[in-house]
Design a protein around this motif. Structure first.
Motif, mmCIF file in Angstrom:
data_model
loop_
_atom_site.group_PDB
_atom_site.id
_atom_site.type_symbol
_atom_site.label_atom_id
_atom_site.label_comp_id
_atom_site.label_asym_id
_atom_site.label_seq_id
_atom_site.Cartn_x
_atom_site.Cartn_y
_atom_site.Cartn_z
ATOM 1 N N THR A 1 7.044 37.601 35.461
ATOM 2 C CA THR A 1 7.880 36.987 36.483
ATOM 3 C C THR A 1 7.908 35.472 36.299
ATOM 4 O O THR A 1 8.956 34.854 36.421
ATOM 5 C CB THR A 1 7.341 37.321 37.882
ATOM 6 O OG1 THR A 1 7.293 38.744 38.027
ATOM 7 C CG2 THR A 1 8.240 36.745 38.950
ATOM 8 N N LEU A 2 6.774 34.892 35.989
ATOM 9 C CA LEU A 2 6.713 33.439 35.796
ATOM 10 C C LEU A 2 7.565 33.017 34.604
ATOM 11 O O LEU A 2 8.301 32.033 34.682
ATOM 12 C CB LEU A 2 5.261 32.991 35.600
ATOM 13 C CG LEU A 2 5.033 31.496 35.526
ATOM 14 C CD1 LEU A 2 5.494 30.828 36.808
ATOM 15 C CD2 LEU A 2 3.577 31.200 35.271
ATOM 16 N N ARG A 3 7.499 33.757 33.527
ATOM 17 C CA ARG A 3 8.315 33.427 32.348
ATOM 18 C C ARG A 3 9.802 33.573 32.647
ATOM 19 O O ARG A 3 10.623 32.815 32.146
ATOM 20 C CB ARG A 3 7.926 34.327 31.174
ATOM 21 C CG ARG A 3 6.601 33.970 30.585
ATOM 22 C CD ARG A 3 6.310 34.748 29.326
ATOM 23 N NE ARG A 3 4.956 34.458 28.881
ATOM 24 C CZ ARG A 3 4.071 35.362 28.565
ATOM 25 N NH1 ARG A 3 4.380 36.646 28.591
ATOM 26 N NH2 ARG A 3 2.864 35.019 28.170
ATOM 27 N N LYS A 4 10.129 34.554 33.472
ATOM 28 C CA LYS A 4 11.521 34.790 33.824
ATOM 29 C C LYS A 4 12.089 33.616 34.625
ATOM 30 O O LYS A 4 13.235 33.216 34.427
ATOM 31 C CB LYS A 4 11.632 36.078 34.639
ATOM 32 C CG LYS A 4 13.030 36.444 35.069
ATOM 33 C CD LYS A 4 13.014 37.715 35.880
ATOM 34 C CE LYS A 4 14.358 38.025 36.469
ATOM 35 N NZ LYS A 4 14.326 39.195 37.346
ATOM 36 N N HIS A 5 11.299 33.040 35.507
ATOM 37 C CA HIS A 5 11.768 31.964 36.387
ATOM 38 C C HIS A 5 11.377 30.570 35.893
ATOM 39 O O HIS A 5 11.618 29.586 36.594
ATOM 40 C CB HIS A 5 11.210 32.168 37.795
ATOM 41 C CG HIS A 5 11.718 33.415 38.449
ATOM 42 N ND1 HIS A 5 13.017 33.555 38.845
ATOM 43 C CD2 HIS A 5 11.095 34.580 38.756
ATOM 44 C CE1 HIS A 5 13.177 34.750 39.390
ATOM 45 N NE2 HIS A 5 12.024 35.396 39.338
ATOM 46 N N LEU A 6 10.792 30.460 34.724
ATOM 47 C CA LEU A 6 10.317 29.171 34.202
ATOM 48 C C LEU A 6 11.413 28.107 34.120
ATOM 49 O O LEU A 6 11.172 26.964 34.527
ATOM 50 C CB LEU A 6 9.633 29.359 32.844
ATOM 51 C CG LEU A 6 8.900 28.144 32.308
ATOM 52 C CD1 LEU A 6 7.791 27.731 33.273
ATOM 53 C CD2 LEU A 6 8.332 28.433 30.932
ATOM 54 N N LYS B 1 11.177 24.522 36.144
ATOM 55 C CA LYS B 1 11.295 23.218 35.482
ATOM 56 C C LYS B 1 12.381 22.374 36.145
ATOM 57 O O LYS B 1 12.212 21.169 36.320
ATOM 58 C CB LYS B 1 11.606 23.406 33.998
ATOM 59 C CG LYS B 1 10.441 23.879 33.182
ATOM 60 C CD LYS B 1 10.829 24.014 31.725
ATOM 61 C CE LYS B 1 9.680 24.509 30.879
ATOM 62 N NZ LYS B 1 10.064 24.680 29.467
#
Length: 75
Positions: free
Chosen positions: A1-6, A10
């Motif tokens: 999920t974090l990688r998807k919304h990174l 930013k």
């Protein structure tokens, strides 16, 4: 999920825009609605919201007074 919304995370650090103020206003309106238990007249409810946020209440314009002004100019 974090990688998807990174990319969006930013962007939140890069730009100063956010919707926090609008969310706060919406929350205050919802709280006023719960406290009021519903107003009989929608204009009273709307004026209460404007009063809470220190906006000027909107006065109703009289159709009759507008018609009288137009007739007085013609005569």
């Amino acid at each position: 999920t974090l990688r998807k919304h990174l990319p969006y995370i930013k962007n939140s650090f890069q730009y100063t825009y956010n919707n926090g103020r609008i969310e706060g206003i919406n929350n205050k309106i919802k709280v006023l609605n719960r406290i009021a238990y519903g107003y009989r007249n929608f204009n009273h409810y709307k004026n209460r919201i404007r009063l809470h946020f220190k906006f000027k209440p909107v006065a109703k314009k009289s159709i009759i007074s507008d018609e009288n002004k137009s007739h007085s100019r013609v005569a």
